[in-house]
Motif scaffolding. Structure first.
Motif, PDB file in Angstrom:
ATOM      1  N   ILE A 236       0.881  -1.368   0.398  1.00  0.00           N
ATOM      2  CA  ILE A 236       0.212  -0.194   0.286  1.00  0.00           C
ATOM      3  C   ILE A 236       0.688   0.372   0.383  1.00  0.00           C
ATOM      4  CG2 ILE A 236      -0.780   0.609   2.237  1.00  0.00           C
ATOM      5  CD1 ILE A 236      -3.680   0.815   1.953  1.00  0.00           C
ATOM      6  N   ASP A 237       1.726   0.811   0.913  1.00  0.00           N
ATOM      7  CA  ASP A 237       2.640   2.673   0.678  1.00  0.00           C
ATOM      8  C   ASP A 237       3.285   2.701  -1.244  1.00  0.00           C
ATOM      9  OD1 ASP A 237       2.171   2.647   3.266  1.00  0.00           O
ATOM     10  OD2 ASP A 237       4.267   2.324   4.138  1.00  0.00           O
TER      11      ASP A 237
ATOM     12  N   PHE B 122      -8.193   1.134   0.774  1.00  0.00           N
ATOM     13  CA  PHE B 122      -7.167   2.097   0.398  1.00  0.00           C
ATOM     14  C   PHE B 122      -8.562   3.375  -1.066  1.00  0.00           C
ATOM     15  CE2 PHE B 122      -4.972   4.029  -4.197  1.00  0.00           C
ATOM     16  CZ  PHE B 122      -3.523   4.592  -3.241  1.00  0.00           C
TER      17      PHE B 122
ATOM     18  N   PRO C 219     -11.226   5.782   9.895  1.00  0.00           N
ATOM     19  CA  PRO C 219     -10.111   7.050   9.777  1.00  0.00           C
ATOM     20  C   PRO C 219      -8.931   6.442   9.029  1.00  0.00           C
ATOM     21  CG  PRO C 219     -10.007   5.676  12.092  1.00  0.00           C
ATOM     22  CD  PRO C 219     -11.589   4.815  10.768  1.00  0.00           C
ATOM     23  N   LYS C 220      -8.861   7.582   8.157  1.00  0.00           N
ATOM     24  CA  LYS C 220      -7.215   7.812   7.779  1.00  0.00           C
ATOM     25  C   LYS C 220      -6.295   7.251   8.541  1.00  0.00           C
ATOM     26  CE  LYS C 220      -5.378  12.259   7.911  1.00  0.00           C
ATOM     27  NZ  LYS C 220      -4.957  13.330   7.631  1.00  0.00           N
ATOM     28  N   GLN C 221      -5.527   5.703   8.493  1.00  0.00           N
ATOM     29  CA  GLN C 221      -3.904   5.446   8.828  1.00  0.00           C
ATOM     30  C   GLN C 221      -2.893   6.186   8.455  1.00  0.00           C
ATOM     31  OE1 GLN C 221      -6.453   1.322   7.358  1.00  0.00           O
ATOM     32  NE2 GLN C 221      -6.137   0.399   9.761  1.00  0.00           N
ATOM     33  N   LYS C 222      -3.518   6.438   7.107  1.00  0.00           N
ATOM     34  CA  LYS C 222      -2.348   6.839   6.233  1.00  0.00           C
ATOM     35  C   LYS C 222      -2.478   7.588   4.902  1.00  0.00           C
ATOM     36  CE  LYS C 222       2.027   4.943   6.974  1.00  0.00           C
ATOM     37  NZ  LYS C 222       2.552   3.987   5.883  1.00  0.00           N
ATOM     38  N   GLU C 223      -2.164   9.859   4.889  1.00  0.00           N
ATOM     39  CA  GLU C 223      -2.527   9.633   4.204  1.00  0.00           C
ATOM     40  C   GLU C 223      -1.420  10.184   2.695  1.00  0.00           C
ATOM     41  OE1 GLU C 223      -3.790  13.812   5.291  1.00  0.00           O
ATOM     42  OE2 GLU C 223      -3.889  15.100   3.419  1.00  0.00           O
ATOM     43  N   PHE C 224      -1.237  10.259   2.058  1.00  0.00           N
ATOM     44  CA  PHE C 224      -0.467  10.298   0.721  1.00  0.00           C
ATOM     45  C   PHE C 224      -0.213  11.705  -0.075  1.00  0.00           C
ATOM     46  CE2 PHE C 224      -1.799   5.502   1.045  1.00  0.00           C
ATOM     47  CZ  PHE C 224      -0.332   5.387   1.278  1.00  0.00           C
TER      48      PHE C 224
ATOM     49  N   GLN D 268      -5.604   5.608   3.360  1.00  0.00           N
ATOM     50  CA  GLN D 268      -5.096   3.850   3.557  1.00  0.00           C
ATOM     51  C   GLN D 268      -6.292   4.490   4.622  1.00  0.00           C
ATOM     52  OE1 GLN D 268      -1.168   2.194   5.549  1.00  0.00           O
ATOM     53  NE2 GLN D 268      -2.478   0.506   4.718  1.00  0.00           N
TER      54      GLN D 268
ATOM     55  N   GLY E 178       0.372   4.242  -2.552  1.00  0.00           N
ATOM     56  CA  GLY E 178      -0.218   5.395  -2.161  1.00  0.00           C
ATOM     57  C   GLY E 178       1.267   6.228  -3.127  1.00  0.00           C
TER      58      GLY E 178
END
Lengths: 173, 153
Positions: free
Chosen positions: A87-88, A117, B140-145, A105, A91
């Motif tokens: 996912i990283d 995602f 909830p967002k876990q990570k924002e790109f 995510q 993203g």
């Protein structure tokens, strides 16, 4: 990635935020007007604005267009079930596309919601959104098990940030 | 079908130019007006007009509430059609609901909850569930790109 810590703000920053969260005064010298309202001198207000931009407390200063009015009537929330370990990488690539306006995510919620995602795609028609989502699919390739596109069919509510119950002073009054 | 206002050419230029980067100086409108070769009064009048006709939903600083200790989440509900209007009223009555959209999915209502601290997110969710009898799915967002936002008009 934009996941940085909580910034310390003082009571004057807070007053500035409360005074401007519904908008910047539309007068020749808006920072002077804010200064008068919060009880600081104008240079101090401008310095604090600059600092808040640098620390990310303010994302940007400008217009927030209404997507529908400016012709981006199709707002597609593309959602994907991506293998966690990829996912990283995905993203970074998808977020960099200029038509992707939000990219996150989020947790799955099985069995109803298998997607982890989210990439928001704005377009002038559903065809345009779908073309763009196919481009994303090509990037994601076999890292996704499944995906879907959720279109907004109606805006039910849209407001800016509110700090507590204290409404900011309306700027143009 | 909602009829949206027609944008004048100058309005498009203002929107394209001002999605960020509004200057921090003594007379910022005069500065921006000079970039567009219009008068300061004309620029201010067009911004006021676009706020009034909703071409622009806000003008000013966009704050990141999480950097201020606040919390934000995205949540969704599967609302039966015949209850949709009533549930919309219940959800929107919570001042912590920043955005709410109807979407074409079994989960047909998607809203952003924005609160002053993380604990209040669950309070809002519990309140909505109690008042509607429907489950709120919290994502909830876990990570924002990183994104580079700019929509040309």
């Amino acid at each position: 990635m934009q996941n940085s810590p909580v910034q310390k703000i003082d009571s004057f920053d807070r007053k500035i935020i409360q005074a401007t969260q519904s908008g910047l005064p539309i007068v020749s010298r808006p920072y002077d007007a804010i200064a008068t309202e919060v009880g600081l001198n104008p240079d101090e207000v401008k310095t604090r604005f600059t600092k808040m931009l640098e620390t990310g407390v303010i994302r940007r200063i400008g217009v927030i267009p209404n997507h529908y009015v400016i012709g981006y009537s199709s707002n597609g929330m593309s959602v994907w079930d991506i293998k966690d370990e990829l996912i990283d990488e995905i993203g970074e690539q998808v977020g960099a596309l200029d038509y992707v306006t939000h990219c996150y995510q989020r947790p799955r919620h099985l069995p109803d919601w298998p997607y982890n995602f989210f990439a928001m795609v704005h377009g002038k028609s559903r065809d345009e959104v779908e073309t763009k989502v196919r481009e994303i699919a090509a990037i994601i390739d076999n890292a996704a098990n499944s995906h879907d596109i959720l279109y907004s069919t109606k805006i039910l509510k849209k407001t800016g940030l509110r700090l507590g119950n204290i409404e900011g002073k309306k700027c143009s009054d | 079908m909602t009829v949206y206002p027609k944008l004048e050419t100058i309005d498009r230029q203002i929107i394209n130019l001002l999605q960020g980067g509004f200057p921090i100086c003594d007379e910022p409108y005069k500065e921006v007006a000079s970039w567009l070769s219009i008068s300061e009064e004309h620029l201010m009048a067009r911004i006021n007009a676009m706020l009034k006709n909703h071409a622009v939903s806000r003008f000013g600083p966009l704050f990141n509430s999480e950097r201020l200790g606040g919390a934000v989440t995205l949540a969704a509900m599967a609302v039966p059609d015949h209850e949709f209007e009533q549930v919309t009223s219940v959800v929107n009555a919570h001042h912590q609901i920043a955005h709410n959209y109807a979407r074409n999915h079994k989960l047909n209502m998607w809203f952003v909850i924005s609160t002053e601290n993380p604990e209040q997110i669950n309070e809002v969710i519990k309140s909505i569930e109690a008042k509607t009898g429907l489950e709120v799915i919290n994502v909830p967002k876990q990570k924002e790109f990183f994104i580079g936002l700019k929509l040309e008009v």
